[in-house]
Scaffold this motif. Structure first.
Motif, PDB file in Angstrom:
ATOM      1  N   GLY A 168      -4.330   5.531   1.899  1.00  0.00           N
ATOM      2  CA  GLY A 168      -5.724   5.840   0.782  1.00  0.00           C
ATOM      3  C   GLY A 168      -6.743   4.112   0.864  1.00  0.00           C
ATOM      4  O   GLY A 168      -6.955   3.714   1.459  1.00  0.00           O
ATOM      5  N   ARG A 169      -7.328   4.816  -0.689  1.00  0.00           N
ATOM      6  CA  ARG A 169      -8.833   3.474   0.098  1.00  0.00           C
ATOM      7  C   ARG A 169      -8.253   2.466  -0.575  1.00  0.00           C
ATOM      8  O   ARG A 169      -6.961   1.853  -1.055  1.00  0.00           O
ATOM      9  CB  ARG A 169      -9.749   3.475  -0.855  1.00  0.00           C
ATOM     10  CG  ARG A 169     -10.223   5.356  -0.212  1.00  0.00           C
ATOM     11  CD  ARG A 169     -11.731   6.163  -1.852  1.00  0.00           C
ATOM     12  NE  ARG A 169     -12.435   5.093  -2.200  1.00  0.00           N
ATOM     13  CZ  ARG A 169     -13.185   5.374  -2.771  1.00  0.00           C
ATOM     14  NH1 ARG A 169     -13.088   6.288  -4.039  1.00  0.00           N
ATOM     15  NH2 ARG A 169     -14.117   4.256  -3.652  1.00  0.00           N
ATOM     16  N   ASP A 189     -12.150  -1.098  -2.979  1.00  0.00           N
ATOM     17  CA  ASP A 189     -12.931  -0.154  -2.778  1.00  0.00           C
ATOM     18  C   ASP A 189     -13.055   1.416  -3.603  1.00  0.00           C
ATOM     19  O   ASP A 189     -11.685   1.794  -3.884  1.00  0.00           O
ATOM     20  CB  ASP A 189     -12.148   0.646  -1.904  1.00  0.00           C
ATOM     21  CG  ASP A 189     -13.670   1.727  -1.160  1.00  0.00           C
ATOM     22  OD1 ASP A 189     -14.374   1.981  -1.548  1.00  0.00           O
ATOM     23  OD2 ASP A 189     -13.558   2.396  -0.397  1.00  0.00           O
ATOM     24  N   GLY A 190     -13.274   0.350  -5.400  1.00  0.00           N
ATOM     25  CA  GLY A 190     -13.437   1.846  -6.314  1.00  0.00           C
ATOM     26  C   GLY A 190     -12.168   1.484  -7.175  1.00  0.00           C
ATOM     27  O   GLY A 190     -12.346   0.023  -7.175  1.00  0.00           O
ATOM     28  N   ASN A 191     -12.339   1.742  -7.531  1.00  0.00           N
ATOM     29  CA  ASN A 191     -10.978   1.354  -8.895  1.00  0.00           C
ATOM     30  C   ASN A 191      -9.310   1.768  -8.658  1.00  0.00           C
ATOM     31  O   ASN A 191      -9.120   3.521  -7.507  1.00  0.00           O
ATOM     32  CB  ASN A 191     -10.691   2.506 -10.727  1.00  0.00           C
ATOM     33  CG  ASN A 191     -10.119   2.276 -11.477  1.00  0.00           C
ATOM     34  OD1 ASN A 191      -9.508   1.518 -11.456  1.00  0.00           O
ATOM     35  ND2 ASN A 191     -10.684   2.756 -12.353  1.00  0.00           N
ATOM     36  N   PRO A 192      -8.517   0.921  -8.361  1.00  0.00           N
ATOM     37  CA  PRO A 192      -7.133   1.519  -7.648  1.00  0.00           C
ATOM     38  C   PRO A 192      -6.228   2.369  -9.140  1.00  0.00           C
ATOM     39  O   PRO A 192      -5.677   3.039  -8.127  1.00  0.00           O
ATOM     40  CB  PRO A 192      -6.686   0.164  -7.181  1.00  0.00           C
ATOM     41  CG  PRO A 192      -7.323  -1.001  -8.293  1.00  0.00           C
ATOM     42  CD  PRO A 192      -8.914  -0.121  -8.125  1.00  0.00           C
ATOM     43  N   THR A 251      -7.964   5.492  -9.987  1.00  0.00           N
ATOM     44  CA  THR A 251      -7.575   5.786 -10.485  1.00  0.00           C
ATOM     45  C   THR A 251      -7.988   6.708  -8.654  1.00  0.00           C
ATOM     46  O   THR A 251      -7.647   7.889  -8.064  1.00  0.00           O
ATOM     47  CB  THR A 251      -9.039   6.107 -10.298  1.00  0.00           C
ATOM     48  OG1 THR A 251      -9.818   5.496 -10.002  1.00  0.00           O
ATOM     49  CG2 THR A 251      -9.102   6.023 -11.931  1.00  0.00           C
ATOM     50  N   ASN A 252      -7.597   6.032  -7.732  1.00  0.00           N
ATOM     51  CA  ASN A 252      -7.741   6.192  -6.175  1.00  0.00           C
ATOM     52  C   ASN A 252      -6.824   6.836  -6.098  1.00  0.00           C
ATOM     53  O   ASN A 252      -5.909   6.115  -5.756  1.00  0.00           O
ATOM     54  CB  ASN A 252      -8.413   4.967  -5.843  1.00  0.00           C
ATOM     55  CG  ASN A 252      -9.529   4.867  -5.662  1.00  0.00           C
ATOM     56  OD1 ASN A 252     -10.123   5.552  -6.111  1.00  0.00           O
ATOM     57  ND2 ASN A 252     -10.207   3.782  -4.966  1.00  0.00           N
ATOM     58  N   THR A 311      -2.085   6.673  -7.686  1.00  0.00           N
ATOM     59  CA  THR A 311      -2.537   5.749  -7.709  1.00  0.00           C
ATOM     60  C   THR A 311      -2.587   5.257  -6.417  1.00  0.00           C
ATOM     61  O   THR A 311      -1.147   4.327  -6.533  1.00  0.00           O
ATOM     62  CB  THR A 311      -3.553   6.094  -8.907  1.00  0.00           C
ATOM     63  OG1 THR A 311      -2.118   4.418  -9.182  1.00  0.00           O
ATOM     64  CG2 THR A 311      -3.545   7.128  -9.780  1.00  0.00           C
ATOM     65  N   VAL A 312      -3.174   4.432  -5.566  1.00  0.00           N
ATOM     66  CA  VAL A 312      -3.253   2.854  -5.157  1.00  0.00           C
ATOM     67  C   VAL A 312      -2.454   1.888  -6.187  1.00  0.00           C
ATOM     68  O   VAL A 312      -1.489   1.243  -5.458  1.00  0.00           O
ATOM     69  CB  VAL A 312      -5.101   2.928  -4.869  1.00  0.00           C
ATOM     70  CG1 VAL A 312      -4.294   1.036  -3.803  1.00  0.00           C
ATOM     71  CG2 VAL A 312      -4.932   3.388  -4.014  1.00  0.00           C
ATOM     72  N   PRO A 356     -15.414   6.445   3.972  1.00  0.00           N
ATOM     73  CA  PRO A 356     -13.994   7.545   3.624  1.00  0.00           C
ATOM     74  C   PRO A 356     -13.106   7.494   5.426  1.00  0.00           C
ATOM     75  O   PRO A 356     -12.151   8.323   5.581  1.00  0.00           O
ATOM     76  CB  PRO A 356     -14.527   8.337   3.304  1.00  0.00           C
ATOM     77  CG  PRO A 356     -15.874   9.247   2.681  1.00  0.00           C
ATOM     78  CD  PRO A 356     -16.367   7.304   2.951  1.00  0.00           C
ATOM     79  N   ASN A 412      -8.503  13.517   1.273  1.00  0.00           N
ATOM     80  CA  ASN A 412      -9.447  12.446   1.001  1.00  0.00           C
ATOM     81  C   ASN A 412     -10.463  13.076   0.973  1.00  0.00           C
ATOM     82  O   ASN A 412     -11.047  13.963   1.801  1.00  0.00           O
ATOM     83  CB  ASN A 412      -8.575  11.601   2.142  1.00  0.00           C
ATOM     84  CG  ASN A 412      -7.765  10.893   1.738  1.00  0.00           C
ATOM     85  OD1 ASN A 412      -7.800  10.435   0.579  1.00  0.00           O
ATOM     86  ND2 ASN A 412      -6.955  10.583   2.503  1.00  0.00           N
TER      87      ASN A 412
END
Length: 468
Positions: free
Chosen positions: A153-154, A158-161, A163-164, A187-188, A445, A465
């Motif tokens: 996972g990201r 990095d962005g929104n955990p 929703t990632n 999700t993360v 990514p 991914n």
């Protein structure tokens, strides 16, 4: 026969395995195995838990791969890779294929550990709900979910955990492959929350001392690492302080003593026929035990030269060694082998334990977390913690300390041990701007593992991914 997802094929095999050896079983291709024929007694439950530790020590997971692989993705200016394994070359080149077998095995091994833990937790009544058994299983599951989330996972920042996507959360034993077995990626944030819940329970349930198995402080230490990765500095400092303040662990007087080498060449046999295994040191908060019977230390395989039973696929750059301050004893771990090639000597012992987390890291976690909090919110000052680590390395104390100083100490203290080159680069990008990792930005990514193609093909609920 209906095609099985390798998560669940691995899970079924661990239900039958229930042992702490690497013996391969000739499994018949049953799609359903009655669990009540496998776990009947308290001894069965304990063997299942030990089997979870065994699976955790496989080469593509905590036998080395879970730390080697992210470092290979992030050390293009620090090491030279001369190996012939294309799966690892892809990591160095930051161009991983979706059918990379090492990535596939990291996923599979991780879910085998999780299924072993789930089997233990589903049968706690057999052991009268023994808290140590429950805590041990939750430690295994929590640690594994944390690292699977970091790899597949990201990063948290990095962005929104929320929703990632990270990895599927499976909390019950897989005993049959049904429609319910095909689980989507959580999700993360959800996977981190599950890891925190498991590790917090383990911290409460496990004893303070537990031989070479995880204890209460092992759970605290992993929680400290997780909270730091998450940017929850108050909890990171609190958990690190709990381990340091316990008095159960102590820094070795000499840095090299954390990487003991008994002075033999395994290819020539063991002295008196006795394996020269070295136990954990006073600094190890949790380590994977490696013996000739248990498995292989993958870090030895790739970092050590043939002088010390390794392949010698990794060459350390002169620039990296030159980055140490004069007199830093940690630089003494980097030496030329018999062929004049610069190596990292931390992993020269083929049967050396894999250090999952050690006390020095907790000092640096507490220092960094407290700096982010504006000072000594928990325990001694950040300056005191950093200077404790520097003193052991034979260096003069700093007069002042900043986040950049802590990050430098992390590089020199923890190099090649925990995948920190990649994970720290991602984590630090929040405060220092988006860093470059090799030819890529830290949040590329391509610095996240692909979901293995065999899993995508078998489970219609899994999504790949970006970038693959």
């Amino acid at each position: 026969m209906k095609k099985l997802n390798k998560i669940y094929l691995g899970a079924l095999s661990t239900i039958v395995l229930l042992c702490a050896c690497n013996k391969q079983l000739d499994l018949k291709p049953y799609q359903q195995i009655e669990q009540n024929t496998a776990i009947l007694t308290a001894q069965d439950v304990q063997i299942t838990l030990v089997g979870g530790y065994n699976r955790m020590g496989l080469a593509d997971l905590y036998g080395g791969g879970a730390f080697l692989y992210p470092d290979l993705m992030a050390t293009q200016t620090i090491l030279t890779w001369q190996g012939t394994f294309q799966t690892l070359t892809q990591m160095v080149d930051q161009a991983i294929a979706i059918d990379n077998s090492d990535v596939d095995l990291t996923w599979l091994d991780g879910y085998q550990v999780i299924n072993q833990a789930n089997n233990v937790l589903a049968n706690l009544k057999i052991v009268n709900n023994d808290p140590g058994t429950e805590g041990g299983a939750k430690f295994l599951r929590g640690l594994t979910y944390f690292d699977l989330a970091r790899l597949f996972g990201r990063a948290w920042n990095d962005g929104n955990p929320a929703t990632n996507p990270a990895v599927p959360i499976v909390l019950t034993p897989t005993t049959a492959v049904t429609a319910a077995s095909y689980v989507p990626r959580s999700t993360v944030a959800q996977v981190y929350a599950q890891a925190i819940a498991d590790l917090t329970d383990a911290e409460k349930d496990l004893p303070a001392s537990n031989s070479f198995f995880a204890n209460s402080y092992s759970a605290s230490a992993i929680l400290a690492r997780l909270y730091l990765q998450q940017g929850d500095y108050a909890n990171a400092a609190k958990e690190a302080d709990r381990v340091i303040g316990s008095g159960n662990f102590a820094l070795n007087n000499n840095y090299a003593d954390e990487f003991p080498y008994p002075g033999f060449v395994p290819s020539f046999g063991y002295p008196n026929g006795i394996p020269a295994h070295v136990d954990n040191t006073s600094e190890d908060v949790f380590a994977i035990q490696v013996t000739p019977q248990q498995g292989t230390n993958a870090l030895n395989t790739f970092y050590a030269s043939s002088d010390n039973a390794g392949r010698g696929d990794i060459i350390i750059s002169d620039d990296f060694v030159n980055s140490f301050e004069p007199g830093d004893t940690r630089a003494l771990m980097y030496n030329e082998d018999s062929a004049g090639i610069l190596r990292c000597d931390k992993f020269d012992n083929v049967d050396g334990n894999v250090h999952i987390i050690r006390l020095a890291e907790l000092y640096l976690i507490r220092a960094e977390a407290n700096l982010h909090l504006g000072g000594a919110a928990v325990g001694p000052t950040p300056l005191s913690d950093v200077n404790t680590i520097r003193a052991r390395a034979g260096l003069a104390p700093l007069a002042t300390v900043a986040i950049a100083d802590v990050m430098t100490e992390r590089v020199h203290e923890l190099a090649f041990e925990g995948g920190f080159f990649l994970h720290d680069a991602k984590r630090a990008s929040t405060t220092t701007g988006q860093l470059t990792v090799g030819a890529l930005p830290a949040f590329s990514p391509k610095l996240v593992f692909p979901i293995p193609s065999v899993e995508i093909n078998a489970n219609p609920k899994l999504v790949q991914n970006p970038g693959y």
